[in-house]
Design a protein around this motif. Sequence first.
Motif, short mmCIF file in Angstrom:
data_model
loop_
_atom_site.label_atom_id
_atom_site.label_comp_id
_atom_site.label_asym_id
_atom_site.label_seq_id
_atom_site.Cartn_x
_atom_site.Cartn_y
_atom_site.Cartn_z
N UNK A 245 0.80 -1.21 0.00
CA UNK A 245 0.00 0.00 0.00
C UNK A 245 0.84 1.26 0.00
N UNK A 246 2.14 1.13 0.16
CA UNK A 246 3.02 2.29 0.23
C UNK A 246 3.62 2.60 -1.13
N UNK A 247 3.67 3.87 -1.46
CA UNK A 247 4.27 4.30 -2.72
C UNK A 247 5.75 4.62 -2.57
N UNK A 248 6.33 4.30 -1.40
CA UNK A 248 7.73 4.62 -1.10
C UNK A 248 8.46 3.41 -0.55
N UNK A 249 9.78 3.43 -0.72
CA UNK A 249 10.66 2.56 0.04
C UNK A 249 11.26 3.46 1.11
N UNK A 250 11.20 3.03 2.37
CA UNK A 250 11.64 3.89 3.47
C UNK A 250 12.79 3.22 4.21
N UNK A 251 13.83 4.01 4.45
CA UNK A 251 14.98 3.59 5.26
C UNK A 251 15.07 4.54 6.44
N UNK A 252 15.19 3.99 7.64
CA UNK A 252 15.30 4.81 8.84
C UNK A 252 16.77 5.17 9.06
N UNK A 253 17.04 6.44 9.37
CA UNK A 253 18.41 6.91 9.53
C UNK A 253 19.14 6.13 10.62
N UNK A 254 18.43 5.75 11.67
CA UNK A 254 19.04 4.98 12.77
C UNK A 254 19.56 3.63 12.27
N UNK A 255 18.80 2.99 11.39
CA UNK A 255 19.21 1.69 10.84
C UNK A 255 20.37 1.89 9.88
N UNK A 256 20.32 2.94 9.10
CA UNK A 256 21.42 3.27 8.19
C UNK A 256 22.72 3.34 8.97
#
Length: 190
Positions: A50-61
């Motif tokens: 349902x999401x139109x984005x791929x999301x990366x969290x800065x903390x995980x990065x």
Amino acid sequence: MPSFLRWSDSAITYDRSDHPEYVPHLGRCPLIIDPIVGTKLLTKVLMDGGSGLNIMYSEILDAKGLDRTCIWPSGTPFHGIVLGKQAVSIGQIDLRVTFGDCSNFRTETLTFEVVDFDRAYHTILGRPCYAKFMAIPNYTYIKLKMPGPRGIITVSTSFQHAYLCDVGNCECAATVVVSGELAYIRRDVV
């Protein structure tokens, strides 16, 4: 003459061979997988069709040692991630994502919006990922299938792992709501 995408001739099907021994709470478990992102295995990745984005969290990065110098500014606003609020990414980053195992795997480069707020998952992969990999989910069996160089790649998780990730997501959401309510109350008191 149509221009066909690579591996578009691969039929993806689900049948009884995909069926687990037991399906608890039909359709309630999220599809959680563990791809390699960059060079790191991520074990709590939400597949969100349902999401139109791929999301990366800065903390995980940062925690996974992924290179922040490759982030470029985007300022893209989006909704539906932080309850009732517009969120703005701190930038975008291209990362290679790999599904499968050593006998049959596939790697593609995906663009992620990098966000700087609380999270329960390592990352969220949305429709851009589904489209790039031509992946088909099955939320009954909590599996994901996609064409690969040696046939269909099947990625799955256990219902227990999906449930525990979902519980973590609910706890994270409750924390965000409570902290937002506290900030609102403090603002009214002053």
